[in-house]
Design a protein around this motif. Structure first.
Motif, short mmCIF file in Angstrom:
data_model
loop_
_atom_site.label_atom_id
_atom_site.label_comp_id
_atom_site.label_asym_id
_atom_site.label_seq_id
_atom_site.Cartn_x
_atom_site.Cartn_y
_atom_site.Cartn_z
N VAL A 126 74.15 -29.08 32.99
CA VAL A 126 74.13 -28.37 31.71
C VAL A 126 74.55 -26.92 31.91
O VAL A 126 75.32 -26.36 31.11
CB VAL A 126 72.73 -28.45 31.07
CG1 VAL A 126 72.59 -27.43 29.93
CG2 VAL A 126 72.46 -29.85 30.54
N ALA A 127 74.07 -26.29 32.97
CA ALA A 127 74.41 -24.89 33.24
C ALA A 127 75.92 -24.73 33.48
O ALA A 127 76.55 -23.79 32.96
CB ALA A 127 73.62 -24.39 34.44
N ILE A 128 76.49 -25.63 34.26
CA ILE A 128 77.93 -25.54 34.55
C ILE A 128 78.74 -25.72 33.27
O ILE A 128 79.69 -24.97 33.00
CB ILE A 128 78.31 -26.61 35.60
CG1 ILE A 128 77.65 -26.29 36.94
CG2 ILE A 128 79.84 -26.67 35.76
CD1 ILE A 128 77.79 -27.39 37.97
N LEU A 129 78.36 -26.71 32.46
CA LEU A 129 79.08 -26.95 31.20
C LEU A 129 78.90 -25.78 30.23
O LEU A 129 79.86 -25.38 29.56
CB LEU A 129 78.59 -28.25 30.56
CG LEU A 129 78.85 -29.54 31.34
CD1 LEU A 129 78.19 -30.72 30.64
CD2 LEU A 129 80.34 -29.78 31.50
N ALA A 130 77.70 -25.25 30.15
CA ALA A 130 77.45 -24.13 29.25
C ALA A 130 78.27 -22.91 29.65
O ALA A 130 78.77 -22.17 28.78
CB ALA A 130 75.96 -23.79 29.24
N ASP A 131 78.44 -22.72 30.96
CA ASP A 131 79.23 -21.56 31.42
C ASP A 131 80.73 -21.79 31.24
O ASP A 131 81.49 -20.82 31.18
CB ASP A 131 78.92 -21.25 32.88
CG ASP A 131 77.68 -20.37 33.00
OD1 ASP A 131 77.09 -20.03 31.96
OD2 ASP A 131 77.30 -20.04 34.14
N ILE A 132 81.17 -23.03 31.18
CA ILE A 132 82.57 -23.29 30.83
C ILE A 132 82.80 -22.89 29.38
O ILE A 132 83.84 -22.31 29.02
CB ILE A 132 82.91 -24.78 31.05
CG1 ILE A 132 82.96 -25.10 32.54
CG2 ILE A 132 84.25 -25.14 30.39
CD1 ILE A 132 83.16 -26.57 32.87
N LEU A 133 81.80 -23.13 28.53
CA LEU A 133 81.90 -22.77 27.11
C LEU A 133 81.73 -21.27 26.90
O LEU A 133 82.45 -20.65 26.10
CB LEU A 133 80.84 -23.52 26.30
CG LEU A 133 80.99 -25.03 26.21
CD1 LEU A 133 79.72 -25.66 25.62
CD2 LEU A 133 82.20 -25.39 25.35
N VAL A 134 80.76 -20.69 27.58
CA VAL A 134 80.47 -19.26 27.42
C VAL A 134 80.40 -18.61 28.80
O VAL A 134 79.32 -18.42 29.35
CB VAL A 134 79.14 -19.02 26.67
CG1 VAL A 134 78.97 -17.53 26.34
CG2 VAL A 134 79.07 -19.85 25.39
N PRO A 135 81.56 -18.26 29.38
CA PRO A 135 81.54 -17.59 30.68
C PRO A 135 81.18 -16.11 30.52
O PRO A 135 81.21 -15.59 29.39
CB PRO A 135 82.98 -17.75 31.16
CG PRO A 135 83.79 -17.80 29.89
CD PRO A 135 82.91 -18.52 28.89
N ARG A 136 80.83 -15.48 31.60
CA ARG A 136 80.59 -14.03 31.52
C ARG A 136 81.87 -13.34 31.08
O ARG A 136 82.97 -13.65 31.56
CB ARG A 136 80.14 -13.49 32.88
CG ARG A 136 80.13 -11.97 32.96
CD ARG A 136 79.44 -11.47 34.21
NE ARG A 136 78.00 -11.36 34.01
CZ ARG A 136 77.39 -10.30 33.47
NH1 ARG A 136 78.11 -9.26 33.09
NH2 ARG A 136 76.09 -10.27 33.33
N ASP A 137 81.77 -12.37 30.18
CA ASP A 137 82.92 -11.62 29.68
C ASP A 137 82.57 -10.15 29.73
O ASP A 137 81.95 -9.60 28.82
CB ASP A 137 83.23 -12.05 28.24
CG ASP A 137 84.48 -11.35 27.68
OD1 ASP A 137 85.23 -10.75 28.48
OD2 ASP A 137 84.69 -11.40 26.46
N GLY A 138 82.97 -9.50 30.82
CA GLY A 138 82.63 -8.09 30.99
C GLY A 138 81.13 -7.90 31.10
O GLY A 138 80.49 -8.47 31.97
N ASP A 139 80.58 -7.11 30.18
CA ASP A 139 79.14 -6.87 30.21
C ASP A 139 78.34 -7.96 29.48
O ASP A 139 77.10 -7.94 29.50
CB ASP A 139 78.83 -5.51 29.55
CG ASP A 139 79.39 -4.36 30.37
OD1 ASP A 139 79.52 -4.52 31.60
OD2 ASP A 139 79.70 -3.30 29.77
N VAL A 140 79.04 -8.87 28.82
CA VAL A 140 78.35 -9.94 28.09
C VAL A 140 78.04 -11.08 29.06
O VAL A 140 78.96 -11.63 29.66
CB VAL A 140 79.20 -10.46 26.92
CG1 VAL A 140 78.44 -11.56 26.17
CG2 VAL A 140 79.59 -9.33 25.99
N PRO A 141 76.77 -11.41 29.23
CA PRO A 141 76.41 -12.45 30.21
C PRO A 141 76.88 -13.83 29.78
O PRO A 141 77.20 -14.07 28.61
CB PRO A 141 74.88 -12.36 30.25
CG PRO A 141 74.51 -11.81 28.92
CD PRO A 141 75.61 -10.87 28.53
N SER A 142 76.90 -14.72 30.73
CA SER A 142 77.26 -16.12 30.44
C SER A 142 76.07 -16.84 29.82
O SER A 142 74.94 -16.33 29.78
CB SER A 142 77.68 -16.82 31.73
OG SER A 142 76.54 -17.05 32.55
#
Length: 249
Positions: free
Chosen positions: A98-114
């Protein structure tokens, strides 16, 4: 921050929040404006019924025991309440996937966490473990999707999804990312399930303090002077939504 630890033995999701915090977050998610998309009440919702999709290719036939907790539900024990409302049901392997899939959807973007960094997997665990029909339907859908992804990974690369490279993981997810008329028949059911997972993961992320900040939402703050009323943009959006429902102010 929460993260997926990788070593010679594999990968493992490491949470950083307590049970109290994950339950509180579940409550926020259940009461949020994002809930309509999760319960299928959004007039624009084009989500498909996973169970009605024809099965082509492989699909796991899971038989999950119902979640029931003594002293909880429609007839709660108010004298000796249970120590926790229900048991969490995702295994360590499930949470990692679930963590891997969630990070594919919402990766870290600059200061915004994954998504993983803000503990979205814990909220998904709470959601699919809750003993209500909507959540239990999602439990079967999401667990079946997780099993399918690992099975597909083994068929293609002879190892589980968590052990693949990022490129290999995206090769699978690109095939199932969207449920459209063009989606190949063998991927339609898992694509529909992934659509459900995507909504849940995104809703959980944007209910977090970090996700809310990333949206630019400004609320629950005092306004000096008279209330200025909604903006023209907000009124336009409201009127459009009401028109879709056949209503008007």
């Amino acid at each position: 921050m929460a993260k997926v630890i990788k070593n010679d033995k594999g990968a493992l999701y490491q949470s950083t929040i307590s049970r109290r915090e994950s339950l509180k977050w579940l409550g926020v998610l259940s009461a949020s404006a994002l809930l309509p998309s999760l319960v299928g009440c959004d007039v624009n919702d084009k989500a498909v019924d996973v169970a009605k999709e024809a099965i082509k290719g492989h699909w796991p036939d899971l038989s999950l025991p119902p979640i029931s907790v003594k002293g909880y539900g429609k007839d709660p024990d108010m004298i000796i309440p249970p120590s926790s409302p229900w048991p969490k049901t995702l295994s360590a392997e499930h949470l990692t996937l679930v963590a891997i899939l969630a990070d594919i959807l919402v990766p870290r973007d600059g200061d915004v966490p994954s998504a993983t960094e803000v503990n979205v997997p814990d909220v998904i665990d709470e959601w699919v473990s809750a003993p209500y029909k909507r959540q239990q339907d999602d439990r079967l859908t999401i667990l079946s999707m997780l099993v399918w992804i690992d099975d597909e990974s083994t068929l293609r690369f002879a190892k589980g999804f968590a052990g693949l490279s990022s490129v290999e993981q995206l090769m699978i997810m690109d095939d199932v990312a969207y449920h459209t008329d063009e989606t190949p028949a063998q991927y339609k059911r898992v694509a529909a399930a992934f659509s459900r997972f995507r909504k849940l993961a995104l809703a959980a992320f944007f209910c977090s303090p970090e996700g809310t900040k990333d949206l630019g939402y400004v609320g629950n703050v005092p306004i000096a002077g008279d209330y200025p009323g909604p903006t023209d943009e907000a009124m336009e959006h409201l009127n459009k939504a009401l028109a879709n429902l056949g209503l008007a102010l």
